[in-house]
Structures are given as structure tokens and as C-alpha cells.
Design a protein around this motif. Structure first.
Motif, PDB file in Angstrom:
ATOM      1  N   THR A   1     -37.871  59.043  49.593  1.00 13.09           N
ATOM      2  CA  THR A   1     -36.961  59.426  48.506  1.00 13.09           C
ATOM      3  C   THR A   1     -37.145  58.499  47.306  1.00 13.09           C
ATOM      4  OG1 THR A   1     -35.394  60.273  50.124  1.00 13.09           O
ATOM      5  CG2 THR A   1     -34.557  59.853  47.915  1.00 13.09           C
ATOM      6  N   ALA A   2     -37.304  57.213  47.553  1.00 14.10           N
ATOM      7  CA  ALA A   2     -37.586  56.279  46.461  1.00 14.10           C
ATOM      8  C   ALA A   2     -38.921  56.614  45.807  1.00 14.10           C
ATOM      9  CB  ALA A   2     -37.587  54.852  46.982  1.00 14.10           C
ATOM     10  N   PHE A   3     -39.895  57.022  46.609  1.00  8.43           N
ATOM     11  CA  PHE A   3     -41.190  57.433  46.088  1.00  8.43           C
ATOM     12  C   PHE A   3     -41.046  58.678  45.210  1.00  8.43           C
ATOM     13  CE2 PHE A   3     -45.416  59.473  46.643  1.00  8.43           C
ATOM     14  CZ  PHE A   3     -46.175  58.478  46.047  1.00  8.43           C
ATOM     15  N   PHE A   4     -40.143  59.591  45.581  1.00  4.41           N
ATOM     16  CA  PHE A   4     -39.890  60.780  44.758  1.00  4.41           C
ATOM     17  C   PHE A   4     -39.318  60.384  43.401  1.00  4.41           C
ATOM     18  CE2 PHE A   4     -36.994  64.312  43.544  1.00  4.41           C
ATOM     19  CZ  PHE A   4     -37.972  65.247  43.249  1.00  4.41           C
ATOM     20  N   VAL A   5     -38.435  59.396  43.372  1.00  8.59           N
ATOM     21  CA  VAL A   5     -37.899  58.905  42.096  1.00  8.59           C
ATOM     22  C   VAL A   5     -39.039  58.349  41.241  1.00  8.59           C
ATOM     23  CG1 VAL A   5     -36.373  57.187  41.040  1.00  8.59           C
ATOM     24  CG2 VAL A   5     -35.607  58.475  43.035  1.00  8.59           C
TER      25      VAL A   5
ATOM     26  N   ALA B   1     -39.072  71.838  46.640  1.00  9.75           N
ATOM     27  CA  ALA B   1     -39.994  72.915  46.275  1.00  9.75           C
ATOM     28  C   ALA B   1     -39.668  73.453  44.893  1.00  9.75           C
ATOM     29  CB  ALA B   1     -39.942  74.038  47.313  1.00  9.75           C
ATOM     30  N   GLY B   2     -38.385  73.632  44.613  1.00 16.41           N
ATOM     31  CA  GLY B   2     -37.977  74.099  43.284  1.00 16.41           C
ATOM     32  C   GLY B   2     -38.336  73.110  42.195  1.00 16.41           C
ATOM     33  N   TRP B   3     -38.163  71.832  42.475  1.00 17.09           N
ATOM     34  CA  TRP B   3     -38.499  70.824  41.465  1.00 17.09           C
ATOM     35  C   TRP B   3     -39.987  70.863  41.164  1.00 17.09           C
ATOM     36  CZ3 TRP B   3     -41.538  66.548  40.699  1.00 17.09           C
ATOM     37  CH2 TRP B   3     -41.213  65.770  39.592  1.00 17.09           C
ATOM     38  N   TYR B   4     -40.810  70.886  42.199  1.00 16.30           N
ATOM     39  CA  TYR B   4     -42.257  70.909  41.966  1.00 16.30           C
ATOM     40  C   TYR B   4     -42.690  72.206  41.275  1.00 16.30           C
ATOM     41  CZ  TYR B   4     -43.132  66.672  44.625  1.00 16.30           C
ATOM     42  OH  TYR B   4     -43.157  65.378  45.045  1.00 16.30           O
ATOM     43  N   TYR B   5     -41.995  73.280  41.541  1.00 17.52           N
ATOM     44  CA  TYR B   5     -42.363  74.559  40.934  1.00 17.52           C
ATOM     45  C   TYR B   5     -42.006  74.595  39.447  1.00 17.52           C
ATOM     46  CZ  TYR B   5     -42.915  79.608  40.494  1.00 17.52           C
ATOM     47  OH  TYR B   5     -43.321  80.849  40.116  1.00 17.52           O
ATOM     48  N   TRP B   6     -40.832  74.081  39.078  1.00 17.41           N
ATOM     49  CA  TRP B   6     -40.318  74.264  37.729  1.00 17.41           C
ATOM     50  C   TRP B   6     -40.540  73.091  36.791  1.00 17.41           C
ATOM     51  CZ3 TRP B   6     -39.294  78.750  35.835  1.00 17.41           C
ATOM     52  CH2 TRP B   6     -38.927  79.784  36.682  1.00 17.41           C
ATOM     53  N   ILE B   7     -40.872  71.911  37.272  1.00 15.27           N
ATOM     54  CA  ILE B   7     -40.921  70.742  36.394  1.00 15.27           C
ATOM     55  C   ILE B   7     -41.947  70.894  35.277  1.00 15.27           C
ATOM     56  CG2 ILE B   7     -42.535  69.357  37.768  1.00 15.27           C
ATOM     57  CD1 ILE B   7     -39.437  68.109  35.846  1.00 15.27           C
TER      58      ILE B   7
ATOM     59  N   GLU C   1     -50.688  65.422  41.438  1.00 16.22           N
ATOM     60  CA  GLU C   1     -50.847  66.280  42.615  1.00 16.22           C
ATOM     61  C   GLU C   1     -50.884  65.473  43.911  1.00 16.22           C
ATOM     62  OE1 GLU C   1     -51.590  69.968  44.544  1.00 16.22           O
ATOM     63  OE2 GLU C   1     -51.314  69.680  42.415  1.00 16.22           O
ATOM     64  N   VAL C   2     -51.629  64.397  43.916  1.00 18.06           N
ATOM     65  CA  VAL C   2     -51.777  63.585  45.127  1.00 18.06           C
ATOM     66  C   VAL C   2     -50.442  62.957  45.510  1.00 18.06           C
ATOM     67  CG1 VAL C   2     -52.916  61.549  46.089  1.00 18.06           C
ATOM     68  CG2 VAL C   2     -54.205  63.155  44.691  1.00 18.06           C
ATOM     69  N   LEU C   3     -49.701  62.476  44.532  1.00 18.43           N
ATOM     70  CA  LEU C   3     -48.399  61.878  44.832  1.00 18.43           C
ATOM     71  C   LEU C   3     -47.428  62.910  45.396  1.00 18.43           C
ATOM     72  CD1 LEU C   3     -47.828  59.452  41.815  1.00 18.43           C
ATOM     73  CD2 LEU C   3     -48.860  58.997  44.039  1.00 18.43           C
ATOM     74  N   GLY C   4     -47.508  64.147  44.930  1.00 16.36           N
ATOM     75  CA  GLY C   4     -46.661  65.202  45.478  1.00 16.36           C
ATOM     76  C   GLY C   4     -46.968  65.479  46.940  1.00 16.36           C
ATOM     77  N   LYS C   5     -48.247  65.458  47.284  1.00 16.30           N
ATOM     78  CA  LYS C   5     -48.622  65.675  48.686  1.00 16.30           C
ATOM     79  C   LYS C   5     -48.199  64.497  49.567  1.00 16.30           C
ATOM     80  CE  LYS C   5     -52.364  68.865  47.810  1.00 16.30           C
ATOM     81  NZ  LYS C   5     -53.780  69.163  47.913  1.00 16.30           N
ATOM     82  N   ILE C   6     -48.357  63.283  49.049  1.00 12.06           N
ATOM     83  CA  ILE C   6     -47.902  62.109  49.797  1.00 12.06           C
ATOM     84  C   ILE C   6     -46.393  62.183  50.013  1.00 12.06           C
ATOM     85  CG2 ILE C   6     -47.588  59.602  49.669  1.00 12.06           C
ATOM     86  CD1 ILE C   6     -50.306  59.504  48.207  1.00 12.06           C
ATOM     87  N   HIS C   7     -45.679  62.602  48.990  1.00  9.85           N
ATOM     88  CA  HIS C   7     -44.230  62.741  49.116  1.00  9.85           C
ATOM     89  C   HIS C   7     -43.855  63.754  50.194  1.00  9.85           C
ATOM     90  CE1 HIS C   7     -40.435  64.816  47.699  1.00  9.85           C
ATOM     91  NE2 HIS C   7     -40.038  63.676  48.202  1.00  9.85           N
ATOM     92  N   PHE C   8     -44.538  64.900  50.202  1.00 10.96           N
ATOM     93  CA  PHE C   8     -44.240  65.902  51.225  1.00 10.96           C
ATOM     94  C   PHE C   8     -44.452  65.348  52.619  1.00 10.96           C
ATOM     95  CE2 PHE C   8     -45.868  68.921  54.306  1.00 10.96           C
ATOM     96  CZ  PHE C   8     -44.754  69.726  54.456  1.00 10.96           C
ATOM     97  N   TRP C   9     -45.618  64.768  52.862  1.00 16.24           N
ATOM     98  CA  TRP C   9     -45.941  64.341  54.224  1.00 16.24           C
ATOM     99  C   TRP C   9     -45.074  63.177  54.684  1.00 16.24           C
ATOM    100  CZ3 TRP C   9     -47.788  67.528  57.411  1.00 16.24           C
ATOM    101  CH2 TRP C   9     -48.657  68.528  56.984  1.00 16.24           C
ATOM    102  N   THR C  10     -44.764  62.243  53.800  1.00 18.11           N
ATOM    103  CA  THR C  10     -43.886  61.148  54.226  1.00 18.11           C
ATOM    104  C   THR C  10     -42.470  61.641  54.481  1.00 18.11           C
ATOM    105  OG1 THR C  10     -43.502  60.517  51.915  1.00 18.11           O
ATOM    106  CG2 THR C  10     -45.199  59.306  53.134  1.00 18.11           C
ATOM    107  N   THR C  11     -41.999  62.576  53.673  1.00 17.97           N
ATOM    108  CA  THR C  11     -40.671  63.145  53.914  1.00 17.97           C
ATOM    109  C   THR C  11     -40.668  63.944  55.207  1.00 17.97           C
ATOM    110  OG1 THR C  11     -40.287  63.299  51.533  1.00 17.97           O
ATOM    111  CG2 THR C  11     -38.841  64.583  52.943  1.00 17.97           C
ATOM    112  N   PHE C  12     -41.676  64.742  55.426  1.00 13.15           N
ATOM    113  CA  PHE C  12     -41.762  65.558  56.634  1.00 13.15           C
ATOM    114  C   PHE C  12     -41.793  64.690  57.888  1.00 13.15           C
ATOM    115  CE2 PHE C  12     -44.183  67.956  59.813  1.00 13.15           C
ATOM    116  CZ  PHE C  12     -43.437  69.120  59.863  1.00 13.15           C
ATOM    117  N   ILE C  13     -42.621  63.668  57.878  1.00 16.10           N
ATOM    118  CA  ILE C  13     -42.706  62.776  59.041  1.00 16.10           C
ATOM    119  C   ILE C  13     -41.412  61.999  59.224  1.00 16.10           C
ATOM    120  CG2 ILE C  13     -43.870  60.703  59.904  1.00 16.10           C
ATOM    121  CD1 ILE C  13     -46.457  61.886  58.603  1.00 16.10           C
ATOM    122  N   GLY C  14     -40.856  61.478  58.139  1.00 20.52           N
ATOM    123  CA  GLY C  14     -39.625  60.698  58.236  1.00 20.52           C
ATOM    124  C   GLY C  14     -38.447  61.506  58.744  1.00 20.52           C
TER     125      GLY C  14
END
Length: 161
Positions: free
Chosen positions: A131-135, A57-63, A73-86
Motif C-alpha cells: 500500500t505504501a508502494f502504491f502511494v 483496477a479502476g485507478w489504473y484504468y482511469w488515471i 508499467e513495471v511498478l504497477g505489476k509489482i504493486h499487483f503481485w505484492t498486494t496479491f501475495i500479501g
């Protein structure tokens, strides 16, 4: 922060952080479950979905303020949902394993625990891929030419510090 277009991802990660301050205080529960996988599940659930989600959350807020570059924006949402589900698939089944009596710190487990351990392993692979997707999102953000506006948070005070 609230009311801006940036609210969604940050608030998704932050809401999960706030909700998952899971309690573990009753002594009668702790006495039975302290040597089972329930403790492992509880600790990692709070750690990964609390601290790690707060870091995201801090990274997305401050980057945007740090680099001046906008992230997709879309990649950030995909990252959230895949991390949440995983993370949920990884650590939630461990609660059931602990309640079923699976001990901690054992190199092998009986076959009765195979199904829940398989689901937890699947969740860890999804989390690793996320996590790789976040990179990849970091790479796209740092190499993109898409700039943010001067005031991306639509804040009326203290932005131009």
C-alpha cells in the motif's frame, strides 16, 4: 479495454475480483463456523480482494485519462503481485484457524494457533508495504512528465468525450 497494452494490470485486479466472490451459503457450514475466524477470513478475503482490487483496477484504468500522465508499467505489476501475495498470506491462513476452531473476538489465543497467526501477520506487513508502494506510484505518476497518447486504450469510439 481488451487487446490493449493496458489490459494486463487492470485485468489482473479484475480477474481476482471476479474469482473471489467466495460462496458461504450452505447452512451446515455457517452454523459451525459463524463464531470462528473462518468468518473473519471470508469477509476480509472478499472485501480486500474484491472491493479493494476493483478500486485499484479502476485507478489504473482511469488515471491516464484523468491526469494525462502515464504511470510506470513495471511498478504497477509489482504493486499487483505484492498486494496479491500479501493479502493471500494475511487472510488465507485465517480459514485454517477458523476450521481449527479459533474463536473470534478474543484478546489472546492458545499456542496451537501461533504458526498460522504469524503467517497472517507477515502477510499484513507485506500488504502494508504494498500500500505504501502504491502511494509512491501515485506520486511518480502525478509528478512525471511522461504523457499518454491521445487514445491510450486504442478505442475507436467515445474516447474524445
Amino acid at each position: 479495454m481488451w487487446g490493449s497494452s493496458e489490459t494486463t494490470r487492470r485485468s489482473l485486479f479484475n480477474i481476482v475480483y471476479e474469482i473471489l466472490k467466495v460462496w458461504y451459503s450452505p447452512a451446515y457450514i455457517e452454523r459451525y463456523e459463524v463464531m470462528t475466524y473462518y468468518v473473519v477470513a471470508h469477509f476480509h478475503y472478499v472485501l480486500s480482494m474484491g472491493a479493494v482490487f476493483a478500486i485499484f483496477a479502476g485507478w489504473y484504468y482511469w488515471i491516464g485519462k484523468i491526469t494525462g500522465n502515464a504511470y510506470p508499467e513495471v511498478l504497477g505489476k509489482i504493486h499487483f503481485w505484492t498486494t496479491f501475495i500479501g493479502v493471500n498470506l494475511c487472510f488465507f491462513p485465517m480459514h485454517f484457524l477458523g476450521l481449527a476452531g479459533m474463536p473470534r473476538r478474543v484478546p489472546d489465543y492458545p499456542d496451537s494457533y501461533t504458526a498460522w497467526n504469524t503467517i497472517a501477520s507477515l502477510g499484513s506487513f507485506i500488504t502494508m508495504a504494498s500500500t505504501a508502494f502504491f502511494v509512491y506510484i501515485i506520486y511518480v505518476t502525478l509528478t512525471s512528465n511522461e504523457r499518454i497518447s491521445y487514445n491510450p486504450w486504442r478505442n475507436v469510439t467515445n474516447f474524445a468525450v
